[in-house]
Scaffold this active site. Structure first.
Site, PDB file in Angstrom:
ATOM      1  N   SER A 218      25.840  23.196  56.110  1.00  0.00           N
ATOM      2  CA  SER A 218      27.169  23.291  56.706  1.00  0.00           C
ATOM      3  C   SER A 218      27.191  24.264  57.878  1.00  0.00           C
ATOM      4  O   SER A 218      28.255  24.564  58.417  1.00  0.00           O
ATOM      5  CB  SER A 218      28.167  23.753  55.636  1.00  0.00           C
ATOM      6  OG  SER A 218      27.641  24.874  54.944  1.00  0.00           O
TER       7      SER A 218
ATOM      8  N   THR B 282      29.647  27.461  62.019  1.00  0.00           N
ATOM      9  CA  THR B 282      29.712  26.282  61.155  1.00  0.00           C
ATOM     10  C   THR B 282      29.294  25.010  61.875  1.00  0.00           C
ATOM     11  O   THR B 282      29.335  24.956  63.114  1.00  0.00           O
ATOM     12  CB  THR B 282      31.163  26.099  60.662  1.00  0.00           C
ATOM     13  OG1 THR B 282      31.200  25.133  59.612  1.00  0.00           O
ATOM     14  CG2 THR B 282      32.087  25.615  61.772  1.00  0.00           C
TER      15      THR B 282
ATOM     16  N   ARG C 123      35.814  16.380  67.009  1.00  0.00           N
ATOM     17  CA  ARG C 123      36.703  17.285  66.271  1.00  0.00           C
ATOM     18  C   ARG C 123      36.184  18.737  66.324  1.00  0.00           C
ATOM     19  O   ARG C 123      35.012  19.004  66.156  1.00  0.00           O
ATOM     20  CB  ARG C 123      36.794  16.829  64.811  1.00  0.00           C
ATOM     21  CG  ARG C 123      37.696  17.682  63.919  1.00  0.00           C
ATOM     22  CD  ARG C 123      36.908  18.687  63.109  1.00  0.00           C
ATOM     23  NE  ARG C 123      37.737  19.371  62.091  1.00  0.00           N
ATOM     24  CZ  ARG C 123      37.325  20.432  61.408  1.00  0.00           C
ATOM     25  NH1 ARG C 123      36.133  20.938  61.588  1.00  0.00           N
ATOM     26  NH2 ARG C 123      38.113  21.001  60.528  1.00  0.00           N
TER      27      ARG C 123
ATOM     28  N   GLY D 222      37.057  26.792  54.822  1.00  0.00           N
ATOM     29  CA  GLY D 222      37.854  25.729  54.207  1.00  0.00           C
ATOM     30  C   GLY D 222      38.406  24.797  55.263  1.00  0.00           C
ATOM     31  O   GLY D 222      37.896  24.757  56.390  1.00  0.00           O
TER      32      GLY D 222
HETATM   33  N1  ASP Z   1      36.538  25.755  58.400  1.00  0.00           N
HETATM   34  C1  ASP Z   1      35.516  24.800  58.691  1.00  0.00           C
HETATM   35  C2  ASP Z   1      36.068  23.709  59.527  1.00  0.00           C
HETATM   36  O1  ASP Z   1      37.187  23.300  59.310  1.00  0.00           O
HETATM   37  C3  ASP Z   1      34.867  24.230  57.483  1.00  0.00           C
HETATM   38  C4  ASP Z   1      34.681  25.155  56.301  1.00  0.00           C
HETATM   39  O2  ASP Z   1      34.743  26.342  56.395  1.00  0.00           O
HETATM   40  O3  ASP Z   1      34.490  24.696  55.191  1.00  0.00           O
HETATM   41  O4  ASP Z   1      35.359  23.222  60.377  1.00  0.00           O
END
Ligand code: ASP
Length: 343
Positions: free
Chosen positions: A91, A216, A226, A250
């Site tokens: 991720s 991320t 996106r 998140g």
């Molecule tokens: N916040 C990140 C996003 O929306 C994903 C994550 O932290 O789980 O890209």
């Protein structure tokens, strides 16, 4: 003093009534002066917090920097690179799961104790977006570079293009394509609890300075193009060296709607503890976003005193907290229902 008392007498407010007024105005925590009596306590430092289980190794790296007297900014930048470089962390950085078209795009931001910040969004082919974000902060007059421009800037700074889609991530994408029914609803990619997990890291160094970093590959199978909350200063990360720092993970869309990290720092500025501030920011989401039961958001916060907080909508949000007294992995352990009942 005399004139103040006689003024109160003149307008008909005697001493008892005045005391009551005073009491009322200080009964709300939000109106207490910054950190009130905590100013007397010695701050706990250094401290470093990061999101999710895989962040433990990143925390170890950051701790090395902090423990040897290094700057929080260097600690968070070097710390999160451990996750960016690990292909097993699917991720973040190398090995990050791709979008629905099979392309890996990365988002990251960084912020220092002086309020300087840098970010990259929709960056492709560069393994360490956090280093590029720092260079945007230090070498350009801008805060965020995106897409091709961000990539060109990285190349001009000596980075090289790499294929970030590992065989394992490619295989998962291909499996998802076969199994997914999302083609019937291409405008509404699934956002579930499993296929994401940003590393957000915030630290307080021995000098008492705060910094943070967030990086991320975003939501797996997201729509091409996106960008989530992770490169947005104020959403996934905010640092105010007078007050504290916060970071988020998140569903980015939910965090962006409430500028969660900025909100948490402002709550701390009003006198809330990091824990209270995280809980209140989660409540802002659960109260305003009717589908909050369906997704996860987790927040971490730290204040100038080295006190920390963590809270999430769903159960199962793990984080790493290192300070001179402890080195551990925790779970915020809070369920959606608890968050609702608490208030
Ligand atoms: N916040 C990140 C996003 O929306 C994903 C994550 O932290 O789980 O890209």
């Amino acid at each position: 003093m005399t004139s103040r008392r006689s003024f109160l007498k003149r307008i008909g407010i005697g001493f008892p009534a005045f005391s009551l007024l005073g009491l009322a105005s200080f009964s709300s925590k939000a109106q207490e002066p910054h950190f009130g009596s905590d100013n007397q306590k010695a701050a706990i430092k250094p401290v470093v917090l990061s999101t999710w289980k895989f962040g433990f190794a990143a925390n170890e790296k950051a701790w090395e920097v902090l423990n040897s007297g290094g700057r929080a900014l260097d600690a968070v930048e070097q710390g999160v690179q451990v996750s960016e470089n690990d292909p097993k962390v699917t991720s973040v950085g190398l090995g990050g799961l791709p979008d629905r078209e099979g392309k890996v795009s990365l988002d990251a931001c960084i912020m220092d104790e002086k309020g300087n910040c840098g970010a990259v969004a929709y960056l492709q082919g560069i393994k360490n977006p956090i280093r590029v974000a720092r260079l945007v902060m230090e070498k350009t007059p801008h805060i965020m570079l995106a897409g091709k421009g961000a990539q060109n800037f990285a190349l001009s700074q000596g980075f090289s293009l790499e294929n970030l889609l590992t065989e394992e991530s490619k295989a998962r994408w291909e499996k998802w394509k076969l199994e997914s029914n999302s083609d019937s609803n291409p405008d509404k990619p699934e956002i579930n609890v499993e296929d994401h997990d940003t590393i957000g890291m915030i630290a307080l160094d021995k000098n008492g300075d705060l910094s943070g970093a967030c990086t991320t590959s975003g939501l797996a199978w997201k729509m091409h193009g996106r960008v989530g909350d992770s490169p947005i200063i104020g959403a996934a990360l905010y640092v105010d060296n007078e007050v504290g720092a916060a970071t988020a993970t998140g569903k980015g869309e939910a965090v962006m709607k409430s500028l969660g990290s900025f909100l948490i720092v402002e709550f701390m500025r009003q006198g809330m503890s990091p824990q209270e501030a995280c809980e209140k920011a989660i409540r802002r989401i659960t109260e305003r976003q009717p589908d909050a039961k369906e997704f996860q958001v987790g927040y971490l916060a730290i204040n100038k005193q080295g006190e920390t907080g963590a809270y999430s909508i769903q159960k199962g949000f793990t984080y790493n907290a290192f300070d001179p007294n402890r080195k551990e992995q925790n779970t915020s352990g809070h369920r959606f229902e608890t968050a609702i009942r608490t208030y």
